[in-house]
Design a protein around this motif. Structure first.
Motif, PDB file in Angstrom:
ATOM      1  N   VAL A  41       0.715  -1.189  -0.050  1.00 50.26           N
ATOM      2  CA  VAL A  41      -0.079   0.060   0.147  1.00 50.26           C
ATOM      3  C   VAL A  41       1.022   1.228   0.142  1.00 50.26           C
ATOM      4  O   VAL A  41       0.306   2.375  -0.474  1.00 50.26           O
ATOM      5  CB  VAL A  41      -1.013   0.113   1.119  1.00 50.26           C
ATOM      6  CG1 VAL A  41      -1.963  -1.247   1.371  1.00 50.26           C
ATOM      7  CG2 VAL A  41      -0.197   0.016   2.691  1.00 50.26           C
ATOM      8  N   PHE A  42       2.116   1.135   0.549  1.00 47.58           N
ATOM      9  CA  PHE A  42       2.961   2.295   0.589  1.00 47.58           C
ATOM     10  C   PHE A  42       3.858   2.507  -0.418  1.00 47.58           C
ATOM     11  O   PHE A  42       4.829   3.259  -0.317  1.00 47.58           O
ATOM     12  CB  PHE A  42       3.685   2.204   1.880  1.00 47.58           C
ATOM     13  CG  PHE A  42       4.326   0.994   2.317  1.00 47.58           C
ATOM     14  CD1 PHE A  42       5.737   0.572   1.416  1.00 47.58           C
ATOM     15  CD2 PHE A  42       3.886  -0.025   2.943  1.00 47.58           C
ATOM     16  CE1 PHE A  42       6.354  -0.654   1.669  1.00 47.58           C
ATOM     17  CE2 PHE A  42       4.539  -1.296   2.942  1.00 47.58           C
ATOM     18  CZ  PHE A  42       5.673  -1.635   2.458  1.00 47.58           C
ATOM     19  N   CYS A  43       3.915   1.642  -1.570  1.00 46.62           N
ATOM     20  CA  CYS A  43       4.805   1.636  -2.628  1.00 46.62           C
ATOM     21  C   CYS A  43       5.045   2.915  -3.152  1.00 46.62           C
ATOM     22  O   CYS A  43       4.219   3.404  -3.618  1.00 46.62           O
ATOM     23  CB  CYS A  43       4.463   0.704  -3.718  1.00 46.62           C
ATOM     24  SG  CYS A  43       5.747   0.395  -5.022  1.00 46.62           S
ATOM     25  N   GLN A  44       6.477   3.415  -3.368  1.00 45.06           N
ATOM     26  CA  GLN A  44       6.835   4.664  -3.890  1.00 45.06           C
ATOM     27  C   GLN A  44       6.964   4.544  -5.498  1.00 45.06           C
ATOM     28  O   GLN A  44       6.949   5.563  -6.109  1.00 45.06           O
ATOM     29  CB  GLN A  44       7.850   5.171  -3.335  1.00 45.06           C
ATOM     30  CG  GLN A  44       7.506   5.515  -1.724  1.00 45.06           C
ATOM     31  CD  GLN A  44       9.032   5.515  -0.926  1.00 45.06           C
ATOM     32  OE1 GLN A  44      10.224   5.718  -1.659  1.00 45.06           O
ATOM     33  NE2 GLN A  44       9.115   5.834   0.278  1.00 45.06           N
ATOM     34  N   ASN A  45       6.922   3.141  -6.079  1.00 45.76           N
ATOM     35  CA  ASN A  45       6.968   3.258  -7.333  1.00 45.76           C
ATOM     36  C   ASN A  45       5.545   2.314  -7.930  1.00 45.76           C
ATOM     37  O   ASN A  45       5.591   1.740  -8.834  1.00 45.76           O
ATOM     38  CB  ASN A  45       8.117   2.178  -7.761  1.00 45.76           C
ATOM     39  CG  ASN A  45       9.517   3.074  -7.232  1.00 45.76           C
ATOM     40  OD1 ASN A  45       9.765   4.002  -7.526  1.00 45.76           O
ATOM     41  ND2 ASN A  45      10.220   2.149  -6.552  1.00 45.76           N
ATOM     42  N   TYR A  46       4.537   2.746  -7.203  1.00 47.81           N
ATOM     43  CA  TYR A  46       3.305   2.236  -7.813  1.00 47.81           C
ATOM     44  C   TYR A  46       2.880   2.333  -9.205  1.00 47.81           C
ATOM     45  O   TYR A  46       2.185   1.427  -9.663  1.00 47.81           O
ATOM     46  CB  TYR A  46       2.074   2.733  -6.937  1.00 47.81           C
ATOM     47  CG  TYR A  46       1.519   4.059  -6.959  1.00 47.81           C
ATOM     48  CD1 TYR A  46       0.600   4.350  -7.751  1.00 47.81           C
ATOM     49  CD2 TYR A  46       2.119   4.995  -6.026  1.00 47.81           C
ATOM     50  CE1 TYR A  46       0.213   5.625  -7.869  1.00 47.81           C
ATOM     51  CE2 TYR A  46       1.699   6.420  -6.254  1.00 47.81           C
ATOM     52  CZ  TYR A  46       0.870   6.656  -7.050  1.00 47.81           C
ATOM     53  OH  TYR A  46       0.463   8.088  -7.275  1.00 47.81           O
ATOM     54  N   PRO A  47       3.147   3.605  -9.849  1.00 42.81           N
ATOM     55  CA  PRO A  47       2.996   3.516 -11.207  1.00 42.81           C
ATOM     56  C   PRO A  47       3.570   2.489 -12.162  1.00 42.81           C
ATOM     57  O   PRO A  47       2.783   1.849 -13.153  1.00 42.81           O
ATOM     58  CB  PRO A  47       3.299   4.840 -11.548  1.00 42.81           C
ATOM     59  CG  PRO A  47       3.290   5.837 -10.534  1.00 42.81           C
ATOM     60  CD  PRO A  47       4.088   4.772  -9.329  1.00 42.81           C
ATOM     61  N   ILE A  48       4.828   1.868 -11.499  1.00 45.78           N
ATOM     62  CA  ILE A  48       5.507   0.826 -12.128  1.00 45.78           C
ATOM     63  C   ILE A  48       4.888  -0.724 -11.696  1.00 45.78           C
ATOM     64  O   ILE A  48       4.462  -1.444 -12.455  1.00 45.78           O
ATOM     65  CB  ILE A  48       6.860   0.954 -12.057  1.00 45.78           C
ATOM     66  CG1 ILE A  48       7.113   2.204 -12.786  1.00 45.78           C
ATOM     67  CG2 ILE A  48       7.604  -0.073 -12.529  1.00 45.78           C
ATOM     68  CD1 ILE A  48       8.683   2.401 -12.523  1.00 45.78           C
ATOM     69  N   SER A  49       4.792  -0.591 -10.283  1.00 43.40           N
ATOM     70  CA  SER A  49       4.559  -2.025  -9.704  1.00 43.40           C
ATOM     71  C   SER A  49       3.215  -2.242  -9.662  1.00 43.40           C
ATOM     72  O   SER A  49       2.753  -3.436  -9.917  1.00 43.40           O
ATOM     73  CB  SER A  49       5.202  -2.021  -8.314  1.00 43.40           C
ATOM     74  OG  SER A  49       4.345  -1.080  -7.445  1.00 43.40           O
ATOM     75  N   SER A  50       2.239  -1.274  -9.531  1.00 48.58           N
ATOM     76  CA  SER A  50       0.776  -1.611  -9.305  1.00 48.58           C
ATOM     77  C   SER A  50       0.110  -1.289 -10.803  1.00 48.58           C
ATOM     78  O   SER A  50      -0.806  -2.103 -11.351  1.00 48.58           O
ATOM     79  CB  SER A  50       0.102  -0.801  -8.493  1.00 48.58           C
ATOM     80  OG  SER A  50       0.721  -1.142  -7.172  1.00 48.58           O
ATOM     81  N   LEU A  51       0.330  -0.159 -11.626  1.00 51.28           N
ATOM     82  CA  LEU A  51      -0.140   0.132 -12.914  1.00 51.28           C
ATOM     83  C   LEU A  51       0.306  -0.435 -14.050  1.00 51.28           C
ATOM     84  O   LEU A  51      -0.055  -0.320 -14.966  1.00 51.28           O
ATOM     85  CB  LEU A  51      -0.256   1.693 -13.095  1.00 51.28           C
ATOM     86  CG  LEU A  51      -0.964   2.456 -11.743  1.00 51.28           C
ATOM     87  CD1 LEU A  51      -0.819   4.111 -11.831  1.00 51.28           C
ATOM     88  CD2 LEU A  51      -2.408   2.009 -11.377  1.00 51.28           C
ATOM     89  N   GLY A  52       1.774  -0.985 -13.974  1.00 51.81           N
ATOM     90  CA  GLY A  52       2.253  -1.573 -15.145  1.00 51.81           C
ATOM     91  C   GLY A  52       2.837  -0.664 -15.965  1.00 51.81           C
ATOM     92  O   GLY A  52       3.163  -1.210 -17.318  1.00 51.81           O
ATOM     93  N   ASN A  53       3.187   0.544 -15.634  1.00 52.56           N
ATOM     94  CA  ASN A  53       3.758   1.315 -16.971  1.00 52.56           C
ATOM     95  C   ASN A  53       5.081   0.638 -17.250  1.00 52.56           C
ATOM     96  O   ASN A  53       6.020   0.370 -16.336  1.00 52.56           O
ATOM     97  CB  ASN A  53       4.235   2.874 -16.026  1.00 52.56           C
ATOM     98  CG  ASN A  53       2.925   3.524 -15.538  1.00 52.56           C
ATOM     99  OD1 ASN A  53       1.816   2.928 -15.917  1.00 52.56           O
ATOM    100  ND2 ASN A  53       3.106   4.529 -15.430  1.00 52.56           N
ATOM    101  N   GLY A  54       5.354   0.587 -18.502  1.00 56.81           N
ATOM    102  CA  GLY A  54       6.496   0.190 -19.154  1.00 56.81           C
ATOM    103  C   GLY A  54       6.446   0.073 -20.423  1.00 56.81           C
ATOM    104  O   GLY A  54       5.153   0.040 -20.985  1.00 56.81           O
ATOM    105  N   ASN A  55       7.380  -0.647 -21.162  1.00 55.48           N
ATOM    106  CA  ASN A  55       7.410  -1.025 -22.525  1.00 55.48           C
ATOM    107  C   ASN A  55       7.840  -2.418 -22.744  1.00 55.48           C
ATOM    108  O   ASN A  55       8.600  -2.883 -21.961  1.00 55.48           O
ATOM    109  CB  ASN A  55       8.220  -0.151 -23.347  1.00 55.48           C
ATOM    110  CG  ASN A  55       7.842   1.583 -23.463  1.00 55.48           C
ATOM    111  OD1 ASN A  55       6.559   1.839 -23.664  1.00 55.48           O
ATOM    112  ND2 ASN A  55       8.635   2.328 -22.960  1.00 55.48           N
ATOM    113  N   GLU A  56       7.335  -2.958 -23.663  1.00 53.93           N
ATOM    114  CA  GLU A  56       7.737  -4.330 -24.082  1.00 53.93           C
ATOM    115  C   GLU A  56       9.009  -4.553 -24.445  1.00 53.93           C
ATOM    116  O   GLU A  56       9.374  -3.761 -25.452  1.00 53.93           O
ATOM    117  CB  GLU A  56       6.565  -5.029 -25.150  1.00 53.93           C
ATOM    118  CG  GLU A  56       6.661  -6.557 -25.357  1.00 53.93           C
ATOM    119  CD  GLU A  56       5.690  -7.128 -26.198  1.00 53.93           C
ATOM    120  OE1 GLU A  56       6.108  -8.251 -26.769  1.00 53.93           O
ATOM    121  OE2 GLU A  56       4.710  -6.600 -26.315  1.00 53.93           O
TER     122      GLU A  56
END
Length: 294
Positions: A76-91
């Motif tokens: 719940v406290f993840c400071q990188n949640y756009p990457i870890s939770s929302l999956g931001n990134g490229n294939e």
């Protein structure tokens, strides 16, 4: 060591996925996403030279950090949640990952630093194996949450030089509340023992740069000092008082922290100072502390 056989086994574990301790049985090789929100493709948020890790990791030339998308935990406290939770990134294809590793080496980094690699363990193993065949010589680092399967770790033996895991919790009720898993403590402790068995204590080259071994991170959280005390006690008594520990002071409210009163504020100096006292109490003299960020 038969790396090719181990890599084949890791990929077969994705048929009904048991790569991480959740063992969700998703048919990832057939394109089905697991609880980690990942199927068979590699997604990477960033791959850069990073200078903000611990001194023997970043050194003078930086760490070649490859930040994978998604995660096996839901902190719940993840400071990188756009990457870890929302999956931001490229294939990325496997070949592109290998090329990225070699490019980072060409830039002079001290190591290849895989961040949140757990759900990509099969891909990481094959990429490292292929990159070494193409001339990769710098250490390989697994920068993970500490929520790892011992079976998976054993299949990575010989491919990972440095383990940089977290020890987040010493209480499963807290782990369930904050990260959504009810067995973190047992899983984490078994994983840390396996990592230590594989690589031992942190070792350095003549310039003070880490070349192999275990470095454990623990982030001190507000109103959770007993969690810190018990975590450090485990390291000292069940691993070794010579273990290198990074005691992190960088907690700040992020993601869903504001839903929890105790997590909706930053860490105080008094809390961090008390955590530092626990290091001394348990004889943990090797490692690093941070300046408290206010």
């Amino acid at each position: 060591m038969n790396f090719e056989k181990n890599i084949e086994t890791l990929f077969s574990m994705q048929d009904a996925c048991v790569i991480c301790p959740k063992k969700c049985k998703a048919k990832r090789n057939a394109g089905q996403k697991g609880l980690c929100k990942t199927a068979d493709k590699i997604f990477i948020a960033s791959a850069n030279v990073h200078t903000g890790e611990e001194p023997p990791i970043s050194g003078s030339r930086g760490s070649g950090t490859i930040f994978f998308s998604n995660c096996t935990l839901s902190c719940v406290f993840c400071q990188n949640y756009p990457i870890s939770s929302l999956g931001n990134g490229n294939e990325f294809s496997l070949e592109e990952l290998v090329d990225k590793m070699l490019l980072l080496q060409d830039k002079g980094v001290h190591n290849i630093n895989f961040v949140t690699p757990t759900h990509y363990s099969a891909h990481v193993a094959k990429a490292v194996y292929l990159a070494k065949k193409k001339g990769l010589t710098i250490p390989i680092l697994s920068n993970n949450s500490g929520y790892e399967s011992v079976e998976t770790l054993k299949l990575l033996e010989g491919l990972i030089d440095i383990y940089l895991p977290d020890i987040k919790y010493a209480d499963n009720e807290i782990a369930l509340k904050y990260s959504g898993v009810k067995d973190y403590v047992e899983v984490n402790r078994a994983a840390l023992k396996e990592m230590q068995r594989q690589v031992g204590n942190l070792e350095f080259d003549e310039n003070g740069i880490a070349k192999s071994g275990l470095l454990i991170r623990h982030m001190v959280m507000p109103e959770n000092l007993e969690n810190t005390r018990a975590s450090l006690e485990f390291i000292s008594l069940r691993l070794s008082p010579q273990t290198y520990v990074s005691l992190m002071a960088q907690y700040h409210p992020a993601n869903k922290s504001y839903n929890f009163k105790e997590l909706s504020r930053g860490l105080t100096k008094e809390e961090y100072d008390k955590a530092a006292e626990y290091l001394k109490l348990y004889g943990l003299e090797n490692g690093w502390m941070q300046e408290l960020e206010n």
